[in-house]
Scaffold this active site. Structure first.
Site, mmCIF file in Angstrom:
data_model
loop_
_atom_site.group_PDB
_atom_site.id
_atom_site.type_symbol
_atom_site.label_atom_id
_atom_site.label_comp_id
_atom_site.label_asym_id
_atom_site.label_seq_id
_atom_site.Cartn_x
_atom_site.Cartn_y
_atom_site.Cartn_z
ATOM 1 N N ASP A 143 -0.065 5.151 0.733
ATOM 2 C CA ASP A 143 -0.345 6.117 1.915
ATOM 3 C C ASP A 143 -0.136 5.436 3.327
ATOM 4 O O ASP A 143 -1.202 4.498 3.616
ATOM 5 C CB ASP A 143 -1.988 6.654 1.589
ATOM 6 C CG ASP A 143 -2.170 7.278 0.445
ATOM 7 O OD1 ASP A 143 -1.292 8.198 0.184
ATOM 8 O OD2 ASP A 143 -2.646 6.824 -0.602
ATOM 9 N N ASP B 243 -1.713 -0.409 6.215
ATOM 10 C CA ASP B 243 -1.817 0.377 7.220
ATOM 11 C C ASP B 243 -3.200 0.700 7.849
ATOM 12 O O ASP B 243 -3.455 1.242 8.694
ATOM 13 C CB ASP B 243 -1.104 1.912 7.175
ATOM 14 C CG ASP B 243 -1.797 2.837 6.255
ATOM 15 O OD1 ASP B 243 -2.335 2.313 5.206
ATOM 16 O OD2 ASP B 243 -2.174 3.965 6.701
ATOM 17 N N ARG C 190 -11.783 7.779 -2.777
ATOM 18 C CA ARG C 190 -11.885 9.286 -2.497
ATOM 19 C C ARG C 190 -13.708 9.435 -2.163
ATOM 20 O O ARG C 190 -13.949 10.161 -1.317
ATOM 21 C CB ARG C 190 -11.543 10.138 -3.561
ATOM 22 C CG ARG C 190 -11.632 11.715 -3.230
ATOM 23 C CD ARG C 190 -11.021 12.295 -4.557
ATOM 24 N NE ARG C 190 -9.455 11.982 -5.092
ATOM 25 C CZ ARG C 190 -9.195 12.261 -6.137
ATOM 26 N NH1 ARG C 190 -9.762 12.978 -7.228
ATOM 27 N NH2 ARG C 190 -8.066 11.823 -6.648
ATOM 28 N N ASP D 139 0.756 -1.097 -0.026
ATOM 29 C CA ASP D 139 0.192 0.087 0.050
ATOM 30 C C ASP D 139 0.995 1.257 0.133
ATOM 31 O O ASP D 139 1.921 1.130 0.400
ATOM 32 C CB ASP D 139 -0.796 -0.040 1.199
ATOM 33 C CG ASP D 139 -1.733 1.204 1.529
ATOM 34 O OD1 ASP D 139 -2.321 1.683 0.422
ATOM 35 O OD2 ASP D 139 -1.703 1.754 2.774
ATOM 36 N N GLY E 101 -7.282 3.971 3.714
ATOM 37 C CA GLY E 101 -7.428 2.817 2.391
ATOM 38 C C GLY E 101 -8.725 2.985 1.697
ATOM 39 O O GLY E 101 -8.921 2.197 0.734
ATOM 40 N N SER F 229 -5.194 5.249 -4.342
ATOM 41 C CA SER F 229 -5.000 6.499 -4.648
ATOM 42 C C SER F 229 -4.640 6.872 -6.183
ATOM 43 O O SER F 229 -3.798 6.170 -6.788
ATOM 44 C CB SER F 229 -3.940 7.343 -3.756
ATOM 45 O OG SER F 229 -3.706 8.383 -4.267
ATOM 46 N N ASN G 181 -3.391 9.446 -7.042
ATOM 47 C CA ASN G 181 -2.232 10.460 -6.883
ATOM 48 C C ASN G 181 -1.091 9.662 -6.664
ATOM 49 O O ASN G 181 0.218 10.060 -6.654
ATOM 50 C CB ASN G 181 -2.470 11.191 -5.669
ATOM 51 C CG ASN G 181 -3.663 12.365 -6.073
ATOM 52 O OD1 ASN G 181 -3.662 12.995 -7.084
ATOM 53 N ND2 ASN G 181 -4.598 12.320 -5.326
HETATM 54 C C1 G6P Z 1 -5.622 5.910 -0.236
HETATM 55 C C2 G6P Z 1 -5.640 6.630 1.129
HETATM 56 C C3 G6P Z 1 -7.067 7.107 1.253
HETATM 57 C C4 G6P Z 1 -7.482 7.975 0.046
HETATM 58 C C5 G6P Z 1 -7.514 6.948 -1.203
HETATM 59 C C6 G6P Z 1 -7.760 7.615 -2.765
HETATM 60 O O1 G6P Z 1 -6.328 4.594 -0.051
HETATM 61 O O2 G6P Z 1 -5.506 5.845 2.178
HETATM 62 O O3 G6P Z 1 -7.089 8.067 2.356
HETATM 63 O O4 G6P Z 1 -8.949 8.535 0.065
HETATM 64 O O5 G6P Z 1 -6.189 6.337 -1.438
HETATM 65 O O6 G6P Z 1 -6.953 8.588 -2.981
HETATM 66 P P1 G6P Z 1 -6.991 9.759 -3.903
HETATM 67 O O7 G6P Z 1 -5.448 10.200 -3.809
HETATM 68 O O8 G6P Z 1 -7.193 9.123 -5.237
HETATM 69 O O9 G6P Z 1 -8.194 10.645 -3.490
HETATM 70 MG MG MG Z 2 -2.780 3.271 3.653
#
Ligand code: G6P
Ligand code: MG
Length: 213
Positions: free
Chosen positions: A13, A174, A51, A11, A48, A120, A122
């Site tokens: 983040d 996490d 969005r 993972d 995790g 994510s 990003n």
């Molecule tokens: C990860 C993070 C989440 C987040 C998700 C989507 O799983 O732990 O907190 O909401 O990614 O991320 P994004 O950057 O696409 O909004």
């Molecule tokens: Mg995470």
């Protein structure tokens, strides 16, 4: 234990970098703009989680998320992402978790495949910014995943892209939702941080590296 496995699926983040805090700060700022305060414990509820699903959880602390139209939700999610992007725009190798490079090198030396299973959108930006994108043999595009964590889909896809069976792989997370995803998919789960649903947990990546060395 490293010689028992052929793949490590990470993972991002909260595991490879501390962005979980930046995600949560962005949600808190969005809530403040709407006009309510988001309790601190929600950080673990949205860990995790995608969005739009996170947005529903956040809005639920104010009023029924169903009171918003889909278009309104997309606009709010975009607003949150812009706040988040501003927080990570200057990310560099300095933001990488301690021990990450040594761990990747150790895995490469042992011919172990490395994959990313992050929800994510990003993630590609962050991997490049922290200059670790070249270590990954597979990066799952969350847009191709129908059912996010805790569903097993993203970890199953990572194993498939590595050309390995789930039982040949380790999953590192996490988030409780992520550990559930790993367990249902059939990989060996390793937790980072504080987790109630995982037996093998390390406070951070460096502690995991020390254990593997
Ligand atoms: C990860 C993070 C989440 C987040 C998700 C989507 O799983 O732990 O907190 O909401 O990614 O991320 P994004 O950057 O696409 O909004
Ligand atoms: Mg995470």
């Amino acid at each position: 234990m490293i010689d028992q496995y052929k793949g490590f699926v990470f993972d991002l983040d909260g595991v490879l970098t501390e962005t979980s805090k930046a995600h949560f700060e962005a949600w808190k700022e969005l809530a403040a703009k709407i006009g309510f305060e988001l309790p601190d414990h929600v950080i673990d509820e949205v860990r995790g989680i995608s969005r739009l699903e996170s947005l529903d959880i956040v809005l639920g602390y104010n009023k029924n998320p169903q009171d918003y139209s889909y278009d309104e939700k997309v606009a709010l999610a975009t607003q949150k992402n812009n706040i988040y992007l501003d927080k990570i725009k200057a990310y560099s190798p300095n933001d990488l978790a301690e021990g990450a490079i040594e761990l990747f090198e150790l895995l490469k030396d042992n011919h172990i495949g490395i994959a990313l299973a992050s929800a994510s959108n990003n993630a590609p930006f962050l991997l490049k910014a922290m200059r670790i994108d070249h270590y990954f043999d597979a990066i799952i595009d969350p847009k191709t995943i129908k059912n996010g964590k805790p569903a097993p889909e993203i970890f199953l896809k990572a194993c498939e892209m590595l050309g390995l069976e789930p039982r040949e792989c380790v999953g590192i997370e996490d988030a409780e939702a992520g550990i559930e995803s790993i367990k249902t998919a059939g990989l060996y789960p390793i937790g980072i941080g504080k987790l109630s649903n995982c037996e093998e947990v390390y406070p951070d990546l460096k502690a995991l590296l020390d254990h593997l060395l």
